[in-house]
Design an enzyme around this catalytic site. Structure first.
Site, PDB file in Angstrom:
ATOM      1  N   ASP A  79      -7.831   6.099   4.943  1.00 63.92           N
ATOM      2  CA  ASP A  79      -7.859   4.908   5.795  1.00 63.92           C
ATOM      3  C   ASP A  79      -9.062   4.800   6.722  1.00 63.92           C
ATOM      4  O   ASP A  79      -9.070   3.932   7.598  1.00 63.92           O
ATOM      5  CB  ASP A  79      -6.592   4.863   6.661  1.00 63.92           C
ATOM      6  CG  ASP A  79      -5.347   4.582   5.857  1.00 63.92           C
ATOM      7  OD1 ASP A  79      -5.474   4.193   4.687  1.00 63.92           O
ATOM      8  OD2 ASP A  79      -4.250   4.748   6.408  1.00 63.92           O
ATOM      9  N   HIS A  84       1.417   4.142   6.735  1.00 62.60           N
ATOM     10  CA  HIS A  84       0.771   5.028   5.768  1.00 62.60           C
ATOM     11  C   HIS A  84       1.191   6.471   6.003  1.00 62.60           C
ATOM     12  O   HIS A  84       1.740   6.815   7.042  1.00 62.60           O
ATOM     13  CB  HIS A  84      -0.748   4.896   5.847  1.00 62.60           C
ATOM     14  CG  HIS A  84      -1.262   3.666   5.149  1.00 62.60           C
ATOM     15  ND1 HIS A  84      -2.575   3.302   5.211  1.00 62.60           N
ATOM     16  CD2 HIS A  84      -0.649   2.725   4.389  1.00 62.60           C
ATOM     17  CE1 HIS A  84      -2.752   2.185   4.515  1.00 62.60           C
ATOM     18  NE2 HIS A  84      -1.585   1.818   4.016  1.00 62.60           N
ATOM     19  N   SER A 101       0.803  -1.228   0.000  1.00 64.81           N
ATOM     20  CA  SER A 101       0.000   0.000   0.000  1.00 64.81           C
ATOM     21  C   SER A 101       0.835   1.277   0.000  1.00 64.81           C
ATOM     22  O   SER A 101       0.312   2.350  -0.279  1.00 64.81           O
ATOM     23  CB  SER A 101      -0.949   0.015   1.202  1.00 64.81           C
ATOM     24  OG  SER A 101      -0.220   0.063   2.405  1.00 64.81           O
TER      25      SER A 101
END
Length: 197
Positions: free
Chosen positions: A139, A92, A53
């Site tokens: 997210d 992330h 990701s």
């Protein structure tokens, strides 16, 4: 089979020394990990990227070094966080930051002396919204049910300060194949015990 162990049992002092050396290696590794945790102020100062990701910034299997001493996180910074109720670190990028208004207090229900009460904290906590570089959406779907953003103090494990590419694949292989972990640990233990000085 037991007859093959007879030479090692003939000298119990040497066998005990080897077992203690193995225990020393394990305890030293544990102390180094805990020391690194204290220095970085992170429960997991080193993590492995488990998915794609964050490509192209980080690939699956990259080993990340974290730092959690900064009081605030900037937009664009890459962080590692844990989803509440799960023990899977997610790597992330911070897309938005929602700072608390000055003078506003966070309230939590806390049990004090067996009684449930409200505790107020005058230290505001930064709220964050994250997204994987390779993902289409933010997210919010990954967060715990009812959670719209991450809390800097509660959810963030640390900010990425460095990495080593592909070294973490060993960890991924060991977690995806538990039998491999058992074989490797058994082999290492056997080598330490059977090693002659």
């Amino acid at each position: 089979m037991l007859s093959s162990l007879a030479p090692y049992m003939a000298n119990p002092r040497q066998t005990l020394t080897q077992v203690l050396n193995f225990a020393l290696v394990l305890s030293t590794a544990f102390m180094l990990w805990k020391g690194l945790s204290v220095i970085t102020n992170s429960t997991s100062p080193i993590v492995v990227v488990l998915s794609g990701s964050m490509e192209p910034a980080f690939q699956r299997g990259d080993l990340l070094f974290l730092w959690n001493r900064s009081p605030r996180v900037d937009v664009g910074e890459i962080v590692v966080y844990n989803v509440r109720g799960k023990d899977i670190p997610i790597v992330h990028r911070v897309m938005r930051s929602f700072p608390e208004l000055p003078g506003r207090e966070d309230k939590k229900n806390v049990k004090k002396g067996g009684e449930e009460g409200e505790e107020t904290s005058s230290t505001p906590s930064q709220k964050l919204l994250t997204k994987g570089d390779n993902n289409m959406a933010d997210d919010t779907e990954l967060y715990a049910q009812g959670q719209e953003y991450l809390d800097r103090k509660e959810d963030i494990v640390g900010s990425v300060r460095g990495y080593v590419p592909t070294v973490g694949y060993v960890t991924i292989l060991l977690s995806e194949h538990p039998w491999l972990r058992s074989v490797l640990l058994g082999f290492m233990g056997l080598m330490v015990v059977l090693q002659r000085e």
